[in-house]
Write a protein that holds these residues in place. Structure first.
Motif, short mmCIF file in Angstrom:
data_model
loop_
_atom_site.label_atom_id
_atom_site.label_comp_id
_atom_site.label_asym_id
_atom_site.label_seq_id
_atom_site.Cartn_x
_atom_site.Cartn_y
_atom_site.Cartn_z
N ARG A 599 -0.21 110.31 42.99
CA ARG A 599 -0.17 111.49 42.13
C ARG A 599 -1.11 112.58 42.67
O ARG A 599 -0.74 113.76 42.76
CB ARG A 599 -0.57 111.10 40.71
N GLN A 602 0.20 114.12 45.87
CA GLN A 602 1.25 115.09 45.59
C GLN A 602 0.64 116.42 45.16
O GLN A 602 1.08 117.50 45.60
CB GLN A 602 2.18 114.55 44.51
N GLU A 606 0.81 120.15 47.03
CA GLU A 606 1.19 121.39 46.37
C GLU A 606 0.16 122.49 46.62
O GLU A 606 0.50 123.65 46.87
CB GLU A 606 1.36 121.15 44.87
N GLU A 634 3.41 118.03 53.00
CA GLU A 634 4.04 116.69 53.12
C GLU A 634 3.00 115.66 53.52
O GLU A 634 2.18 115.88 54.43
CB GLU A 634 5.15 116.74 54.18
#
Length: 832
Positions: A599, A602, A606, A634
């Motif tokens: 989490r 990710q 962002e 990524e």
């Protein structure tokens, strides 16, 4: 004439049988050793006997009381501290009334003719007569030479083979005149063989040796204990066994129930009120204590089972000792030479290996395979050290008391006055345990330099930099907030080697800890400016040229861990624009689950993408490992991140060697070959990789799990140093991480884990080697088999779990899957 029975020994070599009972009370065919001795004395007319006691003295007094049940008169002489073989007899002098007396050990089995020995003593006018016995291996005993009349000419206590001059040994049985006690100082430790007899011999006193043609066994080891049981059952000792002989060699005690369908092959003994159910097989030299229950299908061979033991169906006991009040559950196996202490539980299908010692009050969990002794744990496990040090549940398996014992054992392996570094992560549990360990270290004359909460790489750096011999770092177990890892470091800041771990385990297992005198209590200090020193040395040793000119923007995630203590000082000097998140210590969440990590990665991606940063880095909670995110946001997997870092370093260095574990994709070889760099393959052990990174020609090392070693700064895994090195490399190469990633060939490396019983692992690896046939194999770590077309598989047993790991690589996923399936089948067949 009175006798003195010496019954004060602790029997340390017989632990765990003697962990909570004195050696003289150990049963030999359901009678304590000392009871056999007392019955021998009574048979030869020694009814008045003084018993010298020290270790667990109350248990001996309570068992034998005044000796009325044996038809004897017993009194007791208690030693407050051990006084030695002569000192203990001197302590009983008042009860001997200045008469000739006999001394005999209460923990040796014998049928010596004491009457004839006293006659020999009287006929020779001896001051002391020593009972002698010829034995095949005299090394553990005092050896003696006598002349043709029996007079002693020479003796030596516990010789080496180079000192052996006779096979006649001292049995510890003496007939003495009362004046001998005048040669023994009162209240101090004195030994007959080491102190008194040499002086008497030098003075020419009449010392005689009575060479007995008898049975004698010093029950001092597990092997001699088992031998004495077998000798009693075989009729080699002149003693009367309790009960009646059901068939030749098969003795059954009062009230015992033996089912007609049970198989009994003597010699063996079934104790009072024991119950043997149908289908049980009792083989030679098995002894069952009183009230033992053996359920259907159990198999016992040369097993000695003490009182009140429950043996469940389908169990298998061979050549072992089971302590009283223990439960052996269905399908459990206890192997040759193993000893299970009193009041233990061996749960269903558990396996206790040969020579393992399980101390009293322990539980071996169902299905567990125990290959090392269970001494301090409440449950069975294989070794003290695991892959992350000493690990366990907070305040359940890893308690402050355990931490103190661990630190005491570690300190005992070090010289007095040495210094160690201590540190921990942000958790309260780690801080609490660290304080306990600091108190133990300082009380054992080890100076402590405490870094308090710090990044693990900093603790390694300080240990290697300062004049320290090692260090201790305590962290929350990755992915498990309920557990902790206690990590021990060597003088170079690396994890302890396997040899050093074993040394610490030996001291811990024996619980023989050193203590300092009051004037030797060591100091606790808190080194100043450690973060500044670390960052200064890091930036001085790592090439940072071109960083300021590149104008990089980077996003960092400190995961609420101890890297956040270092980065503010470091980033101010690096010369890059940085966006940080979780840049604070989070006591409540000192570790992260896999879901939490993904989490946060990710979210990091962002932020990298939206801020147009060059890349993102996420540190683990102790700053040791990093995860990478490219400029597109990524995630770069750990395997791929290793190749990216490898390509960057190799392209810049254009020479030298890199150290990689054998589990790494062989694409790494292609990358290195392209840049003129050589690969040194190592085992997966962190200590071996660290040792390889310390060699002068090694320019880079990585473990494929986010751990990178930068030899120009230090030969240990360091996430902060890896980040700084990456910044410099990216700044100078002028390429993005995704561009670097794209120029590296795709790897097709697959992994699988196959459950494998501990007992089958050796056979599995043998079958793998045999199945390889003429194919090339490499045994750097596990067995790596290379096919003719370049495909390969690595089979590696897990060091801490009952599984075998396989890695397979091929030109594409289908080829890798095919070879993985083939060798997984080999492992499964061999392990079944």
């Amino acid at each position: 004439m009175k006798a003195v029975v010496m019954a004060g020994g602790e029997g340390t070599r017989l632990r765990p049988m003697t962990a909570n009972q004195p050696k003289p009370l150990l049963p030999l065919v359901n009678r304590p050793i000392m009871e056999h001795v007392l019955r021998l004395l009574k048979r030869h007319g020694f009814t008045e006997t003084v018993v010298t006691v020290q270790f667990l003295a109350a248990l001996i007094r309570n068992y034998f009381a005044d000796g009325e049940e044996l038809g004897m008169a017993l009194s007791y002489a208690t030693e407050e501290v051990p006084l030695g073989t002569a000192g203990s007899v001197r302590n009983a002098a008042e009860a001997l009334r200045d008469d000739r007396f006999l001394v005999i050990s209460g923990d040796a089995l014998t049928d010596i003719d004491l009457t004839d020995m006293v006659r020999f003593h009287e006929e020779n006018g001896a001051l002391v007569t020593i009972g002698l016995k010829r034995v095949p291996n005299p090394l553990e005993f005092g050896i003696i030479i006598v002349d043709e009349r029996g007079r002693i000419r020479r003796f030596l206590e516990k010789p080496t083979w180079g000192q052996v001059f006779s096979d006649t040994v001292n049995t510890g049985i003496y007939v003495m005149e009362p004046e001998v006690l005048g040669r023994v100082a009162e209240g101090t430790p004195v030994d007959w063989s080491g102190d008194v007899f040499p002086g008497l011999l030098a003075e020419g006193a009449p010392l005689y040796g009575y060479v007995a043609d008898c049975y004698w066994e010093d029950v001092g080891t597990h092997a001699s204990y088992m031998k004495a049981q077998a000798d009693l059952l075989s009729g080699l000792v002149d003693v009367d066994l309790q009960g009646f002989e059901l068939s030749p060699g098969v003795w059954v005690g009062e009230g015992a129930e033996v089912d007609a369908e049970a198989v009994l092959k003597g010699p063996l003994y079934v104790g009072d009120y024991a119950k043997v159910e149908p289908g049980v097989e009792l083989r030679e030299f098995t002894v069952l204590g009183s009230n033992v229950v053996v359920k259907e299908g159990a198999f016992l061979h040369r097993a000695v089972v003490h009182d009140n033991v429950f043996i469940a169906p389908s169990t298998n006991l061979r050549g072992c000792v089971i302590g009283k009040n223990t439960d052996i559950m269905t399908g459990a196996r206890v192997e040759e030479g193993a000893v299970v202490g009193d009041e233990c539980v061996i749960e269903a299908e558990a396996y206790v290996s040969s020579q393992v010692k399980v101390y009293p009050f322990k539980t071996i969990e169902a299905g567990a395979v125990v290959n090392t002794s269970v001494i301090w744990e409440s449950r069975g496990q294989r070794t003290l050290f695991g892959p992350r040090g000493v690990s366990g549940l907070i305040n359940v398996e890893i308690t402050p008391e355990l931490a103190v014992r661990l630190a005491s054992a570690y300190a005992t392996t070090l010289r007095k006055g040495a210094a160690v570094v201590t540190g921990c992560d942000a958790s309260r549990a780690a801080r609490t345990l660290k304080r306990a360990m600091i108190s133990a270290l300082t009380s054992t004359a080890i100076d402590v330099q405490d870094l308090e909460a710090c990044a693990l790489p900093m603790a390694r750096f300080e240990t290697a930099r300062e004049d320290c011999v090692g260090g201790v770092y305590i962290r929350t177990t990755p992915g498990d907030s309920q557990s902790v890892d206690i990590m021990f470091l060597d003088a170079g800041g690396a994890d302890l080697s396997l040899a050093a771990q074993r040394k610490l385990e030996r001291v811990f297992g024996r619980q023989e800890y050193r203590r300092a005198f009051p004037g030797e209590i060591a100091e606790l200090t808190y080194p100043a400016r450690t973060i500044e020193t670390y960052t200064r040395d890091l930036l001085r040793r790592v090439d940072m040229s071109g960083v300021r000119e590149a104008g990089l923007k980077i996003v960092l995630d400190c995961a609420g861990g101890t890297a956040s203590l270092v980065l503010p000082t470091l980033l101010g000097k690096v010369g890059v624009e940085v966006l940080t998140r979780n840049n604070r210590l989070d006591e409540a969440n000192p570790t992260e689950t896999l879901a939490e990590r993904m989490r946060d990665l990710q979210r990091l991606g962002e932020l990298v993408s939206s801020s147009r940063a060059a890349f993102g880095v996420r540190f683990d909670p102790v700053g040791e490992r990093i995860s990478l995110v490219n400029e597109n946001g990524e995630l770069i997997g750990d395997d791929r991140a290793l190749l990216v870092m490898l390509d960057l370093v190799a392209a810049e260095r254009r020479g030298g060697r890199v150290a990689l574990p054998v589990t790494t994709t062989r694409v790494a070889e292609q990358v290195c070959r392209f840049h003129g760099v050589q690969v040194e393959w190592t085992s997966t052990s962190q200590s071996v990789l660290t040792k390889a990174a310390a060699r002068p020609d090694v320019v880079f090392a990585g473990d494929g799990r986010g751990g990178f070693l930068m030899p120009e700064f230090g030969a240990t895994v360091d996430g902060i140093a890896a980040f700084v090195r990456l910044v410099g490399l990216v700044a100078r190469t002028r390429l993005t991480l995704s561009q670097i990633d794209r120029r590296i060939p795709e790897a097709h490396l697959l992994r699988r884990s196959v459950p494998t019983a501990w007992a089958a692992k050796g056979g599995v690896m043998r079958h793998v080697v045999e199945a390889a046939g003429g194919r090339a194999i490499d045994t750097t770590d596990g067995v790596r088999v290379t096919e003719g077309d370049g495909r390969w598989v690595l089979v590696l047993p897990d060091p801490s779990e009952a599984v075998t790991h396989l890695w397979a690589e091929g030109p594409d996923d289908d080829a890798a899957q095919e070879v993985l399936e083939e060798w997984a089948a080999v492992v499964e067949r061999a392990g079944s």
